[in-house]
Motif scaffolding. Sequence first.
Motif, PDB file in Angstrom:
ATOM      1  N   ASP A   1       0.794  -1.227   0.000  1.00 36.97           N
ATOM      2  CA  ASP A   1       0.000   0.000   0.000  1.00 36.97           C
ATOM      3  C   ASP A   1       0.825   1.275   0.000  1.00 36.97           C
ATOM      4  O   ASP A   1       0.309   2.347  -0.314  1.00 36.97           O
ATOM      5  N   TYR A   2       2.129   1.202   0.342  1.00 36.93           N
ATOM      6  CA  TYR A   2       2.916   2.438   0.340  1.00 36.93           C
ATOM      7  C   TYR A   2       3.191   2.935  -1.076  1.00 36.93           C
ATOM      8  O   TYR A   2       3.758   4.016  -1.262  1.00 36.93           O
ATOM      9  N   TYR A   3       2.789   2.175  -2.099  1.00 36.66           N
ATOM     10  CA  TYR A   3       2.947   2.608  -3.479  1.00 36.66           C
ATOM     11  C   TYR A   3       1.665   3.208  -4.060  1.00 36.66           C
ATOM     12  O   TYR A   3       1.604   3.507  -5.262  1.00 36.66           O
ATOM     13  N   GLN A   4       0.643   3.399  -3.221  1.00 34.61           N
ATOM     14  CA  GLN A   4      -0.626   3.896  -3.761  1.00 34.61           C
ATOM     15  C   GLN A   4      -0.488   5.258  -4.421  1.00 34.61           C
ATOM     16  O   GLN A   4      -1.087   5.514  -5.470  1.00 34.61           O
ATOM     17  N   SER A   5       0.311   6.156  -3.838  1.00 32.49           N
ATOM     18  CA  SER A   5       0.457   7.497  -4.416  1.00 32.49           C
ATOM     19  C   SER A   5       1.148   7.435  -5.775  1.00 32.49           C
ATOM     20  O   SER A   5       0.767   8.142  -6.718  1.00 32.49           O
ATOM     21  N   VAL A   6       2.160   6.556  -5.893  1.00 34.02           N
ATOM     22  CA  VAL A   6       2.847   6.374  -7.177  1.00 34.02           C
ATOM     23  C   VAL A   6       1.885   5.813  -8.212  1.00 34.02           C
ATOM     24  O   VAL A   6       1.829   6.286  -9.357  1.00 34.02           O
ATOM     25  N   ASP A   7       1.126   4.789  -7.826  1.00 30.43           N
ATOM     26  CA  ASP A   7       0.183   4.164  -8.758  1.00 30.43           C
ATOM     27  C   ASP A   7      -0.902   5.141  -9.203  1.00 30.43           C
ATOM     28  O   ASP A   7      -1.342   5.112 -10.359  1.00 30.43           O
ATOM     29  N   THR A   8      -1.341   6.004  -8.280  1.00 29.11           N
ATOM     30  CA  THR A   8      -2.366   6.985  -8.619  1.00 29.11           C
ATOM     31  C   THR A   8      -1.850   7.969  -9.667  1.00 29.11           C
ATOM     32  O   THR A   8      -2.555   8.313 -10.620  1.00 29.11           O
ATOM     33  N   LEU A   9      -0.597   8.415  -9.517  1.00 31.93           N
ATOM     34  CA  LEU A   9       0.006   9.283 -10.526  1.00 31.93           C
ATOM     35  C   LEU A   9       0.090   8.575 -11.871  1.00 31.93           C
ATOM     36  O   LEU A   9      -0.157   9.172 -12.924  1.00 31.93           O
ATOM     37  N   PHE A  10       0.434   7.290 -11.840  1.00 36.30           N
ATOM     38  CA  PHE A  10       0.541   6.528 -13.082  1.00 36.30           C
ATOM     39  C   PHE A  10      -0.824   6.379 -13.749  1.00 36.30           C
ATOM     40  O   PHE A  10      -0.946   6.513 -14.974  1.00 36.30           O
ATOM     41  N   VAL A  11      -1.848   6.100 -12.954  1.00 35.14           N
ATOM     42  CA  VAL A  11      -3.206   5.990 -13.493  1.00 35.14           C
ATOM     43  C   VAL A  11      -3.599   7.294 -14.190  1.00 35.14           C
ATOM     44  O   VAL A  11      -4.140   7.288 -15.302  1.00 35.14           O
ATOM     45  N   LYS A  12      -3.307   8.420 -13.555  1.00 36.28           N
ATOM     46  CA  LYS A  12      -3.638   9.719 -14.152  1.00 36.28           C
ATOM     47  C   LYS A  12      -2.895   9.907 -15.473  1.00 36.28           C
ATOM     48  O   LYS A  12      -3.475  10.352 -16.469  1.00 36.28           O
ATOM     49  N   ALA A  13      -1.601   9.553 -15.469  1.00 42.79           N
ATOM     50  CA  ALA A  13      -0.791   9.713 -16.680  1.00 42.79           C
ATOM     51  C   ALA A  13      -1.320   8.836 -17.817  1.00 42.79           C
ATOM     52  O   ALA A  13      -1.379   9.270 -18.975  1.00 42.79           O
ATOM     53  N   ILE A  14      -1.717   7.597 -17.491  1.00 46.85           N
ATOM     54  CA  ILE A  14      -2.214   6.688 -18.528  1.00 46.85           C
ATOM     55  C   ILE A  14      -3.570   7.140 -19.060  1.00 46.85           C
ATOM     56  O   ILE A  14      -3.842   7.062 -20.270  1.00 46.85           O
ATOM     57  N   VAL A  15      -4.439   7.632 -18.187  1.00 48.86           N
ATOM     58  CA  VAL A  15      -5.742   8.127 -18.647  1.00 48.86           C
ATOM     59  C   VAL A  15      -5.533   9.284 -19.623  1.00 48.86           C
ATOM     60  O   VAL A  15      -6.144   9.330 -20.700  1.00 48.86           O
ATOM     61  N   ASN A  16      -4.661  10.225 -19.252  1.00 47.61           N
ATOM     62  CA  ASN A  16      -4.399  11.344 -20.153  1.00 47.61           C
ATOM     63  C   ASN A  16      -3.718  10.883 -21.442  1.00 47.61           C
ATOM     64  O   ASN A  16      -4.016  11.371 -22.529  1.00 47.61           O
ATOM     65  N   THR A  17      -2.801   9.919 -21.313  1.00 43.72           N
ATOM     66  CA  THR A  17      -2.138   9.376 -22.505  1.00 43.72           C
ATOM     67  C   THR A  17      -3.150   8.711 -23.425  1.00 43.72           C
ATOM     68  O   THR A  17      -3.090   8.861 -24.650  1.00 43.72           O
ATOM     69  N   SER A  18      -4.098   7.966 -22.844  1.00 41.54           N
ATOM     70  CA  SER A  18      -5.121   7.297 -23.639  1.00 41.54           C
ATOM     71  C   SER A  18      -5.903   8.304 -24.477  1.00 41.54           C
ATOM     72  O   SER A  18      -6.231   8.056 -25.635  1.00 41.54           O
ATOM     73  N   TYR A  19      -6.187   9.434 -23.866  1.00 36.04           N
ATOM     74  CA  TYR A  19      -6.908  10.484 -24.590  1.00 36.04           C
ATOM     75  C   TYR A  19      -6.031  11.096 -25.685  1.00 36.04           C
ATOM     76  O   TYR A  19      -6.462  11.284 -26.815  1.00 36.04           O
ATOM     77  N   LEU A  20      -4.777  11.353 -25.347  1.00 30.96           N
ATOM     78  CA  LEU A  20      -3.891  12.038 -26.291  1.00 30.96           C
ATOM     79  C   LEU A  20      -3.575  11.188 -27.518  1.00 30.96           C
ATOM     80  O   LEU A  20      -3.407  11.713 -28.617  1.00 30.96           O
ATOM     81  N   VAL A  21      -3.468   9.864 -27.343  1.00 33.98           N
ATOM     82  CA  VAL A  21      -3.182   9.002 -28.496  1.00 33.98           C
ATOM     83  C   VAL A  21      -4.458   8.359 -29.044  1.00 33.98           C
ATOM     84  O   VAL A  21      -4.393   7.528 -29.944  1.00 33.98           O
ATOM     85  N   ASN A  22      -5.596   8.748 -28.476  1.00 31.10           N
ATOM     86  CA  ASN A  22      -6.904   8.248 -28.929  1.00 31.10           C
ATOM     87  C   ASN A  22      -6.969   6.722 -28.872  1.00 31.10           C
ATOM     88  O   ASN A  22      -7.374   6.061 -29.839  1.00 31.10           O
ATOM     89  N   SER A  23      -6.557   6.167 -27.736  1.00 28.95           N
ATOM     90  CA  SER A  23      -6.601   4.716 -27.560  1.00 28.95           C
ATOM     91  C   SER A  23      -8.045   4.221 -27.581  1.00 28.95           C
ATOM     92  O   SER A  23      -8.909   4.768 -26.899  1.00 28.95           O
ATOM     93  N   ARG A  24      -8.303   3.163 -28.354  1.00 29.75           N
ATOM     94  CA  ARG A  24      -9.640   2.612 -28.436  1.00 29.75           C
ATOM     95  C   ARG A  24     -10.003   1.841 -27.177  1.00 29.75           C
ATOM     96  O   ARG A  24     -11.178   1.655 -26.870  1.00 29.75           O
TER      97      ARG A  24
END
Length: 410
Positions: A228-251
């Motif tokens: 659980d001490y990695y939750q903050s890191v994982d949350t940042l990664f989730v945010k980055a991937i969501v934005n990346t999905s939008y930017l590259v128009n991932s289906r």
Amino acid sequence: MAIQYPVLVNGFPNKDKYLNFYKKIFQKLRAKGFTISVGCQATFTDSTFGEAKLSQDVNNWYNHGPIGTQLDSQRYLTEKTQMLQTIIDELAPDYLTVEMEPQTQYVNLKGLVNYDAASFTSYINYYLENLNKGNVKIGAGAGTWNDIKYFDAAASIPGCDFLDMHIYPVNRDYFVNKVFQVDSIASKYNKEIIIGEAWCDKETDSELSSVTNPVANSANISARDFFDYYQSVDTLFVKAIVNTSYLVNSRATCFFWPTILFGYLAYDSTVYNGMSSNQIIHEGQQIGYQRMLNKQPSAAGLFLQRLLKDSSATGIVKQIDSIDGYTIFQNYPNPFNPTTNISYNLPARGFVSIKVYDTLGRQIKTLVNETQDTGFHNAIFSADKLPSGIYFYSIEAGNFQQSKPMVLLK
């Protein structure tokens, strides 16, 4: 969904049971209106990710098969083509990834099947020439840590409909640059993109450099994900991937491990220091599965849930945000190289702060940090010394706070 070779090959033990299992799942998914993407790669047979009885059946199959001969590239192609056609005919997914992660494939197939770039390309061509794909879109891809030539090879094939990329290490340029190289290749050949798997590996550059067998090496690294001490890191990664999905128009985008979006292990050195990596992974998965059945997301899962609820028909990232007269516009141009303009409007005189961050949340630059008058303003961000990738600009003014992604593409 992964449907792993050779479970649907004719003659493989319990093939009909596996097929009936997948049919039931597909019926439930179709009833809920899901778009379905299937990845067909070789089964894991290692002690960490392989299931014991299935691994035994797979190893026997590779050694003997239906005609008593060891697996080779031609037998692999013949069997997998039949399995892919079964998936198309019996399950009809919307997207079907036929080749992925060449280095991992080579290991899982016991080194019996070639996986250099030329072989990788020839396999995709063989499937396309011998499959009746109907309305199913056929694609291929690799991990962002693999050589970019695998993506270029797949995209150059006319019958390949999409590129599938797996995003794990954020080290080196594997995220901040490689993702947008893949996006550029997809645009060049007019292909769709799917992010078939994504998670934040917790590994050092030296660990990454020493990897020769990604399957055997991954247990020690993957075990770190479950605490659980990695939750903050994982949350940042989730945010980055969501934005990346939008930017590259991932289906479609799949987070891996999905169990971590529901539950973590609370670290206790007296308990976990004496456990093996495999034991930690198993216990972490059990916690995640139980919370999944109880519909109890973890902090990272709740964060993703909020992002999904905030999404709109045009994507997570809106072009303009306005609160009480404070307005910030999407930077222009975007993508940019090396400078871009960030425009905003202030309804009242006040203190304004605009800062730039990378995908790991590290502050890169302060663009504005002063009191400004009412009206329209423009800040210029110069990134001539930064690598390609996603960056975020964040504004604070009055009661207005907003962050937006921008893409540096050199």
